[in-house]
Write a protein that holds these residues in place. Structure first.
Motif, PDB file in Angstrom:
ATOM      1  N   GLU A 567       0.903  -1.094   0.107  1.00 23.07           N
ATOM      2  CA  GLU A 567       0.011  -0.056   0.094  1.00 23.07           C
ATOM      3  C   GLU A 567       0.804   1.228   0.134  1.00 23.07           C
ATOM      4  O   GLU A 567       2.040   0.976   0.154  1.00 23.07           O
ATOM      5  CB  GLU A 567      -0.896   0.074   1.151  1.00 23.07           C
ATOM      6  N   PRO A 568       0.237   2.422  -0.433  1.00 22.64           N
ATOM      7  CA  PRO A 568       0.989   3.866  -0.304  1.00 22.64           C
ATOM      8  C   PRO A 568       1.625   3.847   1.038  1.00 22.64           C
ATOM      9  O   PRO A 568       0.959   3.605   1.975  1.00 22.64           O
ATOM     10  CB  PRO A 568       0.245   4.656  -0.830  1.00 22.64           C
ATOM     11  N   ASP A 569       2.611   4.419   1.334  1.00 22.70           N
ATOM     12  CA  ASP A 569       3.325   4.644   2.703  1.00 22.70           C
ATOM     13  C   ASP A 569       2.985   5.898   3.164  1.00 22.70           C
ATOM     14  O   ASP A 569       2.353   5.888   4.093  1.00 22.70           O
ATOM     15  CB  ASP A 569       5.082   4.415   2.556  1.00 22.70           C
ATOM     16  N   ASP A 570       3.577   7.003   2.583  1.00 23.71           N
ATOM     17  CA  ASP A 570       3.450   8.167   3.005  1.00 23.71           C
ATOM     18  C   ASP A 570       2.176   9.028   2.398  1.00 23.71           C
ATOM     19  O   ASP A 570       2.458   9.400   1.123  1.00 23.71           O
ATOM     20  CB  ASP A 570       4.867   8.993   2.886  1.00 23.71           C
ATOM     21  N   VAL A 571       1.299   9.185   2.827  1.00 30.55           N
ATOM     22  CA  VAL A 571      -0.125   9.808   2.506  1.00 30.55           C
ATOM     23  C   VAL A 571      -0.239  11.245   3.164  1.00 30.55           C
ATOM     24  O   VAL A 571      -0.543  10.793   4.427  1.00 30.55           O
ATOM     25  CB  VAL A 571      -0.912   8.873   2.103  1.00 30.55           C
ATOM     26  N   SER A 572      -0.569  12.096   2.758  1.00 33.59           N
ATOM     27  CA  SER A 572      -1.077  13.222   3.453  1.00 33.59           C
ATOM     28  C   SER A 572      -2.510  13.885   2.781  1.00 33.59           C
ATOM     29  O   SER A 572      -2.432  13.957   1.523  1.00 33.59           O
ATOM     30  CB  SER A 572       0.080  14.312   3.330  1.00 33.59           C
ATOM     31  N   ARG A 581      -6.174  18.656  -1.390  1.00 26.75           N
ATOM     32  CA  ARG A 581      -4.842  18.128  -1.613  1.00 26.75           C
ATOM     33  C   ARG A 581      -4.517  17.023  -1.294  1.00 26.75           C
ATOM     34  O   ARG A 581      -4.451  16.754   0.187  1.00 26.75           O
ATOM     35  CB  ARG A 581      -3.856  19.083  -1.916  1.00 26.75           C
ATOM     36  N   LEU A 582      -4.133  15.689  -2.175  1.00 26.97           N
ATOM     37  CA  LEU A 582      -3.652  14.542  -1.361  1.00 26.97           C
ATOM     38  C   LEU A 582      -2.015  14.331  -2.006  1.00 26.97           C
ATOM     39  O   LEU A 582      -1.827  14.835  -3.061  1.00 26.97           O
ATOM     40  CB  LEU A 582      -4.288  13.407  -2.127  1.00 26.97           C
ATOM     41  N   VAL A 583      -1.391  14.157  -0.812  1.00 25.85           N
ATOM     42  CA  VAL A 583       0.353  14.116  -1.377  1.00 25.85           C
ATOM     43  C   VAL A 583       0.501  12.722  -1.006  1.00 25.85           C
ATOM     44  O   VAL A 583       0.304  12.051  -0.009  1.00 25.85           O
ATOM     45  CB  VAL A 583       0.905  15.008  -0.123  1.00 25.85           C
ATOM     46  N   SER A 640      10.763  16.101   7.545  1.00 32.34           N
ATOM     47  CA  SER A 640      11.731  14.939   7.526  1.00 32.34           C
ATOM     48  C   SER A 640      10.837  13.586   7.734  1.00 32.34           C
ATOM     49  O   SER A 640       9.820  13.728   8.223  1.00 32.34           O
ATOM     50  CB  SER A 640      12.617  14.932   8.634  1.00 32.34           C
ATOM     51  N   LEU A 641      11.236  12.526   6.855  1.00 25.52           N
ATOM     52  CA  LEU A 641      10.511  11.317   7.010  1.00 25.52           C
ATOM     53  C   LEU A 641      11.602  10.245   6.852  1.00 25.52           C
ATOM     54  O   LEU A 641      12.629  10.447   6.552  1.00 25.52           O
ATOM     55  CB  LEU A 641       9.142  11.028   6.296  1.00 25.52           C
ATOM     56  N   ILE A 642      10.990   8.781   7.196  1.00 25.66           N
ATOM     57  CA  ILE A 642      11.669   7.792   6.750  1.00 25.66           C
ATOM     58  C   ILE A 642      11.590   7.271   5.591  1.00 25.66           C
ATOM     59  O   ILE A 642      10.586   6.993   4.970  1.00 25.66           O
ATOM     60  CB  ILE A 642      11.398   6.732   8.090  1.00 25.66           C
ATOM     61  N   SER A 643      12.827   7.157   4.845  1.00 28.48           N
ATOM     62  CA  SER A 643      12.683   6.598   3.663  1.00 28.48           C
ATOM     63  C   SER A 643      12.394   5.178   3.232  1.00 28.48           C
ATOM     64  O   SER A 643      12.280   4.351   4.565  1.00 28.48           O
ATOM     65  CB  SER A 643      13.883   7.098   2.707  1.00 28.48           C
ATOM     66  N   LEU A1249       3.551   0.779   9.956  1.00 30.26           N
ATOM     67  CA  LEU A1249       2.405   1.069  10.813  1.00 30.26           C
ATOM     68  C   LEU A1249       1.765   2.558  10.867  1.00 30.26           C
ATOM     69  O   LEU A1249       1.119   2.759  11.740  1.00 30.26           O
ATOM     70  CB  LEU A1249       2.866   0.643  12.259  1.00 30.26           C
ATOM     71  N   THR A1250       2.677   3.337  10.007  1.00 27.03           N
ATOM     72  CA  THR A1250       2.125   4.566   9.974  1.00 27.03           C
ATOM     73  C   THR A1250       1.002   5.034   9.291  1.00 27.03           C
ATOM     74  O   THR A1250       0.557   4.282   8.203  1.00 27.03           O
ATOM     75  CB  THR A1250       3.532   5.400   9.158  1.00 27.03           C
ATOM     76  N   ALA A1251       0.166   5.591   9.960  1.00 26.98           N
ATOM     77  CA  ALA A1251      -1.368   5.998   9.120  1.00 26.98           C
ATOM     78  C   ALA A1251      -1.171   7.355   8.488  1.00 26.98           C
ATOM     79  O   ALA A1251      -0.240   8.135   8.489  1.00 26.98           O
ATOM     80  CB  ALA A1251      -2.276   6.285  10.423  1.00 26.98           C
ATOM     81  N   PRO A1252      -2.009   7.487   7.613  1.00 33.78           N
ATOM     82  CA  PRO A1252      -2.034   8.746   6.750  1.00 33.78           C
ATOM     83  C   PRO A1252      -2.200  10.268   7.612  1.00 33.78           C
ATOM     84  O   PRO A1252      -2.792   9.824   8.721  1.00 33.78           O
ATOM     85  CB  PRO A1252      -3.349   8.569   5.715  1.00 33.78           C
ATOM     86  N   GLN A1253      -1.755  11.085   7.150  1.00 31.67           N
ATOM     87  CA  GLN A1253      -1.718  12.370   7.954  1.00 31.67           C
ATOM     88  C   GLN A1253      -2.721  13.410   7.322  1.00 31.67           C
ATOM     89  O   GLN A1253      -2.972  13.485   6.124  1.00 31.67           O
ATOM     90  CB  GLN A1253      -0.302  12.883   7.795  1.00 31.67           C
TER      91      GLN A1253
END
Length: 1414
Positions: A567-572, A581-583, A640-643, A1249-1253
């Protein structure tokens, strides 16, 4: 079979995790592979080009040597023959100057004329005259006095000035390399010394009665070589920073200088020839120029040698340029040219050894006896003239000495010295590296080549330092560029969205990690702008995203799964003043932004979306890049985030903004896309090459392929093919492309930001002509603005893109109803400003303006031409009189014009469809009748027959030259029978319906029920608004700006206040509740009449509601911001900070819940596997990786025992699961003694385990959007009076256009009718009739003057386009071959990655980010 097994294995893995393992796999998602056939083809092309360079150089040099030998005073030819061969030598010197004169004159006429600086031009012309004097003296005076070997060697002395300047200015990148020009100078001087010594020995030894006056010619030859070496004075000067002003000024009017200098050079060559042979030698007998029949052999030999020398020298120059452009500088350029001299010598020796046996004197015992016997052979006609003369010339060397033959070795040593001097002087040629399709002006200093020294000319003319290229000495890289992919969406289907998203993810995979360098030196972002992305739910009145946005989010998730199996990891999710806007962070770390436009807050339609992203990406982001200190950041924790590989780095959107600071606007590009475009990374890179290499190119487009099924698509396939094969290539070659289609075009930022471009592009249409030009074909209008400002638009045939085309007749007619008038309006605008455009734009000339006038005239006369063609079909098929056939053929167009004026558009299209079928039958019958008539008459040599056959051959050859598109020729028959529909009925429909300015395509809305419900809400709320709505329902709602405004305001009132802060909890993202509903307040306001102030308040997307004139009660927003305290550091951005949930819009939660599905059991298990595999992707970590996956998935299954595969985990479950997984990973790594990987694995678990922001828009960007909306993009509210006035103006404009078209076409038809009525016997052009075998029949074909004139003009136009296509094809092939040589090869990483906890970011002025910052 292997592919089927792999897919089955992957499906079984998915089936173990969930009951729905089935997925889409879009075509083209697999990795692009380097095909061996292309690699072999590239090497084959390089070898062929190298052989061509060597062969042409050898033939050109050999031909010149033979001519100089035959024209020598010492040759055994008659004076008449010598005089003729000398004249051929003159022509050889004149030929390159004449070619340069033609090319430069062409550029001055077709491109631009710049007023030259007389001082600079005089300086250049003086040098050119000196060079021409030196070349003429050396070739016409000195070389005929020497033997063939000396002539071969002495040309190496022309490098002496270049070597001297290299030593003087010390142009070497490394100091020790100055030894090369020093050696060259020494070797050249040694060669001249040996030349003098050799002739001294010849005179002393009485070789071939050599007289002492030879020393005069030796001195003249050395002086002439020095003058010739001035030819390349610019090369050392441009390598050092001297005379930069003069050289840069010269580049502006170089074409005009070459026109003058080439004329001067031709005059000088003729003057030297006449001065020497008339005044000094007195060897010209004017009567000998009158050749007779017995001189056929002389004429044949001389002309063949001349054409060989002229053609091969030009071919060598062209192939040399090609070799450099395809990255084969060493193998196909430097090596063949350096071997030209030795190859000529070797070839001469081989010919001498193999052919000398045929000479009668070959049996003599000594070389001196052999040479004496040659005199008698010259009297025999059976002896080859060239062989005898070359052998006789060799006998003039020391080999023919009665005393000493060892001095011949000095001649050989002279040749070695001269050749070595050239090689050492041009050593830098072996080291240069060039870019793809490097400009010829960046490869070579001069456009002119010296045919007498073609090999030396190319080597010495090669630039010592190729600008902007990467070379081994300096390690200078080509300029980095930033690429913004901007796609506009309007009611696309699921499959169409799948195409554009797949293409973007392919480019992400091609580019790779943005932190790493790429050989193409580019970074990119993807932006998708969705028009009409919101709806109002009937039952609740909530403002939610519509079904198109829901489809788009599903497509993003689906494509992400295909490319990464997770699934997509980093979603904002970000609320914005224009909607939302969806990032997304794409798999390799590049960014994808989806901008959701609410038509109640921002203007709809494609042009306004383009203005929106141009101002955002070029205006706002450019401003931030140039003024980073002005940026107010209130959300640093998300920078900053985890790649994916476990490293900490700046988020790509911030990293790209930082990189943008170091890049000029000239190297920032926007790729305009439609929402259904499909393309490969290669297509983008080829367009980038055009803009990167040519600074005056403001836009570039590729080859657009329509996709779909059905007869309408077949027609468009051939129409698009012909349009690109012939029309666009002709525009590219002769001037500039007029339209770069918005579905796939690359624009330069500095061009868009130029005066009168973007600012003018924001103009709101208020007059009828503006509605037609501005909004009906926005891409063509934008290109018109670029052309008028002096920018060039180019076409690249190798850059392929695929887009859906209309499949229904109605949709096709409505699309062309927009395109036709817009094309005509923009072309007429360009022609109207032609004089000013010619001054500003170097690519557009008066001749090109005339060419466009001719094409516009042809298109205007299209209906009349088709009518006459139909009349001819009636005449052929039904055997009726010409006048009657014209009357009958004119009835259907007149009937359809009347129908278009009185019937509704849908009925017009229905009637056009019926008439198109009838016309198709008639055209089919006409085709077979024409063929039958040619069979009956026994010849095709009639105007109609010749035209039809030549057209068929031309299209067939064109298709063969496009091998990948050869199948398009099949649709040519469909195109032919649809000509009346496409050029007659469609033209009438477009003109008569010009007053309709709706879009016409994609009007069917899947969310139509929601839109209808929204209307019902308006009626329920306010009866007055409802009446207004019903009153304007005549036009389609999606195009009625007033209704859009009303709908948007009502929807906006029903929505709660926007978000004012960031929800920073990364785990608990599923339980956010919206604030209290504010529908009651909105309803209260809805019952009152809308005032101007109300509208302003509803349009401004602010964080605090305002009071209205009716004293509506304020709505308070409860927030808990961090007060001014001392904790401004990292604690302020702690992920666990406690804050109240801030009010968010109603559309956010449904979208968020869709992305929260990544936290269900099935997806978590798959995501965890892929995260671990990617984090530990090095080969030496495979064992521990698989062990970790096994242990962690077992732990995951144990912890979530009893949880359903589709159940989303709660916050407490996520926290507990993270602890267990981290502990299990630590134990497993400790057992494997791989503790150093613990942090990477821990980061992978956190990422899983990161949720969308849900994010807040930064304060300064929010302010930018608010001001942009207010200034340029606020929804347009037109009054009823204004709409009526515009409608009246549009109808008036329609009537004028129809009248103009009608009059012009009627005049053409009437003129033809009267010529038919008068009769062919009175007014006609008689053409002799020939049979197919070429025999004359005795009868004459009678053709009307008008028909023949039109046919002839059209044939000339097609021929011109065909020639342009041939030229364009060659350079397209060069570009493709050069790209294939630098194509990316996807390889897995073998090296172990750096496990350092700190990663330096080179774009943050020394700032370093560590894991503690999180």
């Amino acid at each position: 079979m292997e592919e089927l097994k792999n897919r089955g294995k992957n499906r079984e893995e998915r089936h173990k995790e969930r009951w729905d393992p089935f997925q889409l796999n879009p075509i083209g998602a697999e990795k692009e592979q380097k095909r061996r056939c292309f690699q072999l083809a590239q090497y084959l092309v390089a070898v062929i080009v190298g052989i061509a360079v060597l062969t042409s150089a050898v033939v050109a040099k050999g031909s010149l040597l033979v001519l100089s030998t035959l024209s020598s005073p010492k040759s055994m030819r008659s004076p008449k023959e010598k005089q003729f061969y000398m004249l051929m030598l003159v022509f050889c010197l004149v030929c390159p100057n004449f070619l340069v004169f033609i090319k430069s004159l062409w550029k001055c006429a077709f491109k631009s004329f710049v007023q030259p600086n007389l001082k600079t031009m005089s300086f250049i012309c003086a040098i050119e005259c000196l060079v021409s004097i030196g070349t003429s003296i050396l070739v016409l005076v000195v070389m005929p006095q020497f033997d063939v070997l000396t002539n071969l060697f002495i040309s190496g002395g022309v490098s002496i000035m270049s070597a001297l300047l290299q030593i003087t200015f010390q142009l070497q990148a490394e100091t020790w390399k100055i030894i090369f020009p020093i050696c060259s100078l020494i070797l050249t001087c040694a060669g001249y010394s040996l030349l003098g010594i050799d002739y001294y020995v010849r005179v002393s030894s009485f070789v071939d009665s050599q007289s002492a006056d030879c020393f005069i010619y030796v001195g003249i030859g050395i002086l002439a070589s020095l003058l010739v070496s001035l030819c390349w004075w610019e090369n050392p000067m441009q390598a050092t920073n001297r005379l930069q002003d003069t050289l840069s000024e010269l580049d502006g009017f170089r074409d005009f200088v070459f026109v003058i200098s080439s004329i001067l050079r031709i005059i000088v060559i003729g003057a030297v020839y006449l001065f020497h042979h008339v005044l000094i030698e007195n060897s010209i007998s004017w009567s000998d120029f009158n050749l007779k029949s017995e001189d056929w052999e002389l004429l044949q030999v001389g002309l063949v040698l001349f054409f060989l020398q002229a053609f091969c020298s030009a071919a060598c120059h062209w192939f040399g340029v090609v070799a450099c452009k395809i990255h084969a500088v060493r193998m196909s350029f430097a090596l063949p040219l350096c071997c030209t001299g030795p190859s000529v010598l070797l070839l001469g020796l081989i010919l001498f050894i193999t052919q000398a046996q045929k000479l009668d004197g070959a049996q003599r015992e000594s070389i001196t006896e052999f040479c004496e016997g040659l005199f008698f052979l010259s009297q025999k006609n059976t002896t080859p003239v060239i062989l005898v003369e070359l052998t006789r010339s060799m006998c003039r060397t020391s080999l023919n000495s009665y005393y000493l033959q060892w001095p011949f070795s000095m001649l050989a040593l002279e040749g070695v010295c001269m050749w070595s001097g050239v090689v050492t002087c041009t050593y830098y040629v072996w080291k240069i590296k060039v870019q793809r399709i490097e400009r010829t002006s960046q490869l070579f200093v001069r456009r002119l080549y010296e045919s007498a020294f073609i090999d030396l000319s190319l080597l010495l003319n090669t630039k010592m330092k190729v600008s902007r290229a990467r070379n081994q000495e300096s390690q200078d890289n080509i300029q980095n560029c930033v690429l913004y992919l901007c796609a506009t969406m309007w009611h696309e289907t699921y499959d169409e969205m799948l195409k554009i998203l797949t293409s973007m993810f392919r480019l992400d995979r091609y580019r790779g990690d943005p932190k790493e360098e790429h050989k193409d030196c580019f970074d990119f972002e993807c932006h998708i702008y969705v028009d009409d992305g919101f709806m109002t739910e009937k039952d609740t009145g909530k403002r939610l995203v519509n079904s198109y946005v829901n489809d788009l989010t599903q497509v993003v998730i689906e494509v992400y799964r295909v490319f990464t199996n997770k699934e997509p990891d980093d979603v904002s999710i970000v609320e914005t003043p224009y909607g939302g806007r969806l990032v997304f962070v794409m798999p390799e770390g590049n960014m994808l932004y989806i901008h959701l436009k609410d038509k109640g807050l921002i203007r709809n339609k494609k042009r306004w979306s383009q203005i929106m992203y141009m101002y955002y990406l070029l205006g706002w982001k450019g401003y931030i890049a140039k003024n980073p200190q002005t940026k107010r950041q209130n959300n640093l924790c998300r920078e900053s985030l985890i790649s994916l590989d476990g490293e900490i780095f700046l988020m790509p959107q911030y990293d790209n903004d930082n990189k943008r600071r170091l890049i000029s606007d000239d190297n920032v590009y926007i790729l305009a896309l439609d929402g259904d475009t499909d393309f490969q990374p290669k297509a983008v890179i080829l367009l980038v090459d055009r803009l990167r290499m040519y600074e005056n190119v403001g836009a570039a487009c590729g080859r657009i392929h329509p996709t779909g099924m059905g007869p309408m698509v077949w027609y468009q396939k051939f129409e698009y093919a012909v349009g690109h094969w012939l029309q666009k290539t002709a525009e590219h070659v002769f001037g500039s492309v007029l339209c770069s289609p918005g579905c796939f075009s690359l624009f330069r930022a500095s061009a868009l930001m130029d005066d009168n471009v973007l600012k003018r592009y924001t103009t709101t249409a208020t007059r009828a002509a503006e509605y037609v030009q501005y909004d009906q074909g926005e891409d063509r209008w934008l290109c018109t603005l670029l052309l008028q400002q002096g920018w060039r638009v180019e076409y690249n045939a190798a850059s392929d893109a695929y887009t859906n085309s209309p499949q229904e007749f109605k949709e096709f007619y409505n699309q062309r109803r927009r395109w036709g008038p817009s094309t005509l309006a923009n072309t007429l605008d360009l022609l109207h400003s032609g004089a000013e455009t010619v001054k500003r734009n170097s690519s557009i000339s008066r001749l090109y303006i005339f060419y466009q006038m001719f094409t516009v005239g042809s298109s205007i006369l299209g209906p009349a031409s088709v009518t006459l063609m139909v009349a001819g079909a009636f005449q052929f098929v039904f055997k009726i009189a010409g006048t009657l056939s014209i009357v009958i053929a004119s009835i259907p167009p007149v009937f359809y014009i009347i129908i278009c004026f009185i019937a509704k558009p849908n009925n017009q299209i229905t009637i056009a469809a019926i008439m198109s079928v009838l016309y198709a039958f008639l055209m089919t019958a006409s085709l077979f009748s024409i063929i039958g008539d040619m069979v009956v008459q026994g010849t095709f040599l009639t105007p109609t027959g010749v035209f039809l056959v030549s057209m068929t051959i031309m299209y067939l050859v064109t298709a063969i030259l496009h091998p990948e598109e050869f199948g398009m020729i099949i649709y040519g028959l469909m195109y032919f029978i649809c000509i009346p529909s496409g050029y007659l009925l469609l033209t009438i429909y477009s003109l008569v319906n010009m007053h309709i300015v709706t879009w016409g395509t994609r009007e069917s809305n899947k969310g139509g029920t929601e839109i209808k419900k929204n209307h019902n809400i308006l009626c329920d709320r306010n009866c007055r608004l409802c009446c207004w709505d019903m009153k304007l329902q005549i036009t389609q709602e999606t195009e009625n700006l007033m209704i859009q405004q009303i709908t948007g305001q009502t929807g906006h009132k029903a929505s709660p206040p926007p978000i004012t802060a960031v929800e920073t909890n990364q785990q608990a993202a599923s339980n956010v509740e919206p604030q209290a509903d504010t529908n009651k307040a909105a309803e209260q306001e809805g019952k009152k009449p809308l005032t101007d102030k109300d509208r302003r308040e509803l349009k401004v997307f602010d964080t605090i509601s305002k009071n209205t004139d009716d004293s509506v009660e304020k709505q308070s927003i409860s927030t808990s911001p961090s007060d001014d305290d001392d904790d401004d550091d990292d604690d302020e951005y702690d992920d666990k900070q406690d804050s109240e949930d801030l009010p968010i819009s109603e559309w956010v939660n449904p979208v968020k819940e869709e992305f929260l599905k990544k936290l269900n059991f099935a997806n978590l298990k798959r995501n965890l596997k892929e995260q671990i595999r990617y984090s530990l992707r090095n080969k030496n970590q495979e064992d521990v990786c698989e062990e970790l996956i096994l242990m962690l998935t077992d732990t995951l299954s144990g912890q979530l025992y009893g949880v359903g595969p589709e159940d989303v985990l709660t916050e407490s479950q996520l926290e507990e699961l993270q602890q267990e997984l981290t502990e299990q990973a630590r134990r497993t790594l400790k057992t494997s003694r791989m503790e150093r990987l613990e942090k990477k694995v821990k980061r992978a678990i956190e990422k899983t385990l990161t949720a969308p922001q849900v994010q807040k828009l930064e304060e300064d960007e929010h302010d930018f959007w608010r001001k942009l909306l207010e200034r340029y993009l606020k929804p347009i509210v037109d009054t009823k009076a204004h709409l009526e006035e515009v409608t009246r103006e549009l109808k008036s404009l329609r009537n004028k256009a129809v009248f103009l078209y009608f009059i012009v076409n009627v005049l053409w038809v009437v003129a033809t009718f009267f010529l038919q009525a008068i009769g062919n016997d009175v007014i006609s052009i008689k053409i002799p009739k020939y049979y197919s075998n070429g025999t004359l029949s005795g009868d004459n074909l009678k053709v009307e003057p008008l028909s023949l004139m039109f046919l002839f003009s059209f044939a000339i136009l097609l021929l011109v386009q065909f020639i342009a296509m041939l030229y364009h094809r060659v350079y397209t092939l060069i570009h493709v071959v050069s790209y294939r040589s630098t194509e990316k090869d996807y390889k897995s990483k073998d090296d172990d990655e750096d496990d350092d906890l700190t990663l330096e970011n080179h774009h943050t002025s020394g700032l370093s980010i560590t894991s503690d910052d999180l």
